[in-house]
Write a protein that holds these residues in place. Structure first.
Motif, PDB file in Angstrom:
ATOM      1  N   LEU A  91      -7.828  -1.913  -6.153  1.00  0.00           N
ATOM      2  CA  LEU A  91      -7.157  -3.215  -6.204  1.00  0.00           C
ATOM      3  C   LEU A  91      -6.098  -3.255  -7.301  1.00  0.00           C
ATOM      4  O   LEU A  91      -5.064  -3.907  -7.135  1.00  0.00           O
ATOM      5  N   LYS A  92      -6.334  -2.581  -8.396  1.00  0.00           N
ATOM      6  CA  LYS A  92      -5.317  -2.522  -9.455  1.00  0.00           C
ATOM      7  C   LYS A  92      -4.042  -1.849  -8.937  1.00  0.00           C
ATOM      8  O   LYS A  92      -2.932  -2.347  -9.146  1.00  0.00           O
ATOM      9  N   ALA A  93      -4.212  -0.726  -8.254  1.00  0.00           N
ATOM     10  CA  ALA A  93      -3.054  -0.008  -7.721  1.00  0.00           C
ATOM     11  C   ALA A  93      -2.324  -0.837  -6.675  1.00  0.00           C
ATOM     12  O   ALA A  93      -1.090  -0.918  -6.666  1.00  0.00           O
ATOM     13  N   VAL A  94      -3.097  -1.465  -5.781  1.00  0.00           N
ATOM     14  CA  VAL A  94      -2.513  -2.282  -4.716  1.00  0.00           C
ATOM     15  C   VAL A  94      -1.765  -3.477  -5.312  1.00  0.00           C
ATOM     16  O   VAL A  94      -0.671  -3.837  -4.847  1.00  0.00           O
ATOM     17  N   THR A  95      -2.354  -4.113  -6.313  1.00  0.00           N
ATOM     18  CA  THR A  95      -1.688  -5.246  -6.958  1.00  0.00           C
ATOM     19  C   THR A  95      -0.337  -4.823  -7.515  1.00  0.00           C
ATOM     20  O   THR A  95       0.677  -5.520  -7.336  1.00  0.00           O
ATOM     21  N   LYS A  96      -0.299  -3.681  -8.173  1.00  0.00           N
ATOM     22  CA  LYS A  96       0.973  -3.187  -8.708  1.00  0.00           C
ATOM     23  C   LYS A  96       1.962  -2.887  -7.581  1.00  0.00           C
ATOM     24  O   LYS A  96       3.172  -3.114  -7.726  1.00  0.00           O
ATOM     25  N   GLY A  97       1.432  -2.412  -6.466  1.00  0.00           N
ATOM     26  CA  GLY A  97       2.311  -2.142  -5.327  1.00  0.00           C
ATOM     27  C   GLY A  97       2.948  -3.402  -4.785  1.00  0.00           C
ATOM     28  O   GLY A  97       4.152  -3.429  -4.483  1.00  0.00           O
ATOM     29  N   TYR A 139       0.836  -1.199   0.000  1.00  0.00           N
ATOM     30  CA  TYR A 139       0.000   0.000   0.000  1.00  0.00           C
ATOM     31  C   TYR A 139       0.875   1.254   0.000  1.00  0.00           C
ATOM     32  O   TYR A 139       0.590   2.222  -0.726  1.00  0.00           O
ATOM     33  N   TYR A 140       1.933   1.228   0.801  1.00  0.00           N
ATOM     34  CA  TYR A 140       2.848   2.368   0.816  1.00  0.00           C
ATOM     35  C   TYR A 140       3.605   2.486  -0.510  1.00  0.00           C
ATOM     36  O   TYR A 140       3.855   3.595  -0.994  1.00  0.00           O
ATOM     37  N   VAL A 141       3.954   1.359  -1.102  1.00  0.00           N
ATOM     38  CA  VAL A 141       4.618   1.381  -2.399  1.00  0.00           C
ATOM     39  C   VAL A 141       3.691   1.951  -3.468  1.00  0.00           C
ATOM     40  O   VAL A 141       4.098   2.758  -4.304  1.00  0.00           O
TER      41      VAL A 141
END
Length: 393
Positions: A266-272, A64-66
């Protein structure tokens, strides 16, 4: 896509990402199946959301931070994402039920207890941890080598639902849980070091490292794994699903903008988490900076953060696609909660949760869109070597 690291992410207890809203955010295709309003895009997309963590900033939450640091939330149309830590004073699912946050990170069994006790509906929309990371650690000379050795012992736990795996594992072996003395321990391994418990609760990514970062007064060197016995719940039938991303069930059904935001989130989190898998050292550094800037009450050192990042990746990347809820693992978690009886002879839950308690719909859509964009959403993690130091510094 790779972005340069930006430091100074956190102020006080929140993280805010500020950037231009992507012009195409309403046409991302992130709508719920069968929702006419979402399919038509006839809603105003959410550009500000909040996420409640279940503990302080640490590599357990690196993805999440990433995602914030690397601009992944911005890429998915968010101009503000607040990541809210908890020092144990905030129960994530309660904050979500109250409407204080949009999404929350919580262990599945803990939420199952909340669902039964309150009658509310929450939905696990992504199962981040695919494996249990909980263990009981005891001194090697004490001979506690399996769950069968728990009867009559002082078993340490943090409470607040963290003890569920203890009783689920005992129930699976037909053991008498009422013989166990559950001793509340703090978020360190002092209870074991001081011999206040026979077996202390630990996470592979946190407290297990903590005790290996302590100097043995008899040798003058750090304690070694062979000084202890470890019972891993992942190796028992009591293993339960842990970190998951939860959303408000009714809001998902009624608000197409929220359902759309869930997929984009979820897309952003997955990439993180993909970044954290492929760049564990950099992800650990990003999280360490977040902890320092948040002035966390229990900051852990950079070496400890790297150990944690290494171990957390092992729990997430089990070979399949990110975040999918495995029905077998879910059923085992529910069965364990139903069969478990605590030290007072009380059941943990008495009925199966509603079907709405989990859904792969949103994560599947997120993964499908990422794959269309050329992102590899599955894979395994190749562990790195981390040498622990005194105090994790």
């Amino acid at each position: 896509m790779r972005h340069s690291i930006r430091r100074g992410l956190l102020a006080a207890s929140t993280v805010t990402a500020t950037a231009l809203v992507l012009a195409a955010c309403s046409s991302s295709g992130s709508s719920t199946d069968g929702d006419a309003d979402a399919d038509s895009g006839d809603f105003e997309p959410l550009t500000e959301v909040s996420l409640q963590l279940q503990w302080l900033p640490q590599a357990q939450f690196a993805g999440y931070y990433v995602a914030l640091d690397q601009g992944y939330f911005e890429e998915e149309g968010f101009d503000s994402v607040d990541i809210l830590p908890s020092g144990g004073d905030i129960v994530p699912q309660d904050a979500l039920v109250a409407g204080d946050v949009d999404f929350a990170i919580a262990w599945v069994p803990k939420v199952l207890g909340t669902l039964e006790a309150t009658g509310v509906e929450l939905t696990d929309i992504a199962q981040v941890f695919q494996r249990s990371g909980t263990m009981q650690v005891s001194w090697a000379e004490d001979g506690i080598e399996s769950v069968a050795d728990f009867e009559g012992k002082r078993i340490g736990s943090w409470g607040f639902g963290n003890e569920w795996e203890i009783f689920a594992a005992m129930a699976a072996e037909g053991l008498d849980s009422t013989t166990v003395s559950i001793t509340t321990q703090d978020f360190s391994m002092n209870a074991l070091l001081d011999r206040d418990v026979d077996a202390a609760q630990a996470m592979t990514y946190n407290e297990w490292a903590q005790i290996l970062e302590v100097v043995d007064p008899e040798t003058g060197e750090l304690y070694q794994p062979e000084d202890f016995n470890v019972v891993s719940y992942e190796d028992t039938e009591g293993a339960m699903l842990q970190d998951a991303i939860w959303a408000d069930t009714q809001r998902l059904a009624d608000d197409p903008a929220y359902a759309d935001a869930a997929v984009r989130f979820l897309k952003a989190v997955t990439k993180g988490w993909i970044f954290a898998r492929d760049n564990p050292e950099e992800a650990a550094a990003i999280t360490y900076d977040a902890a320092i800037n948040a002035e966390a009450a229990f900051p852990v050192g950079p070496t400890h953060q790297l150990w944690q990042m290494n171990e957390v990746n092992k729990l997430i990347w089990a070979g399949g696609d990110f975040g999918l809820i495995d029905s077998t693992a879910w059923d085992q978690t529910v069965a364990g909660a139903l069969s478990a009886v605590n030290q007072d002879g009380l059941e943990l839950i008495t009925a199966e949760p509603m079907d709405s308690a989990y859904s792969n719909e949103y994560i599947e859509q997120a993964l499908a869109e990422l794959e269309e964009e050329g992102v590899e959403v599955g894979g395994e993690y190749t562990p790195i070597d981390v040498t622990l130091t005194e105090g994790g510094q």
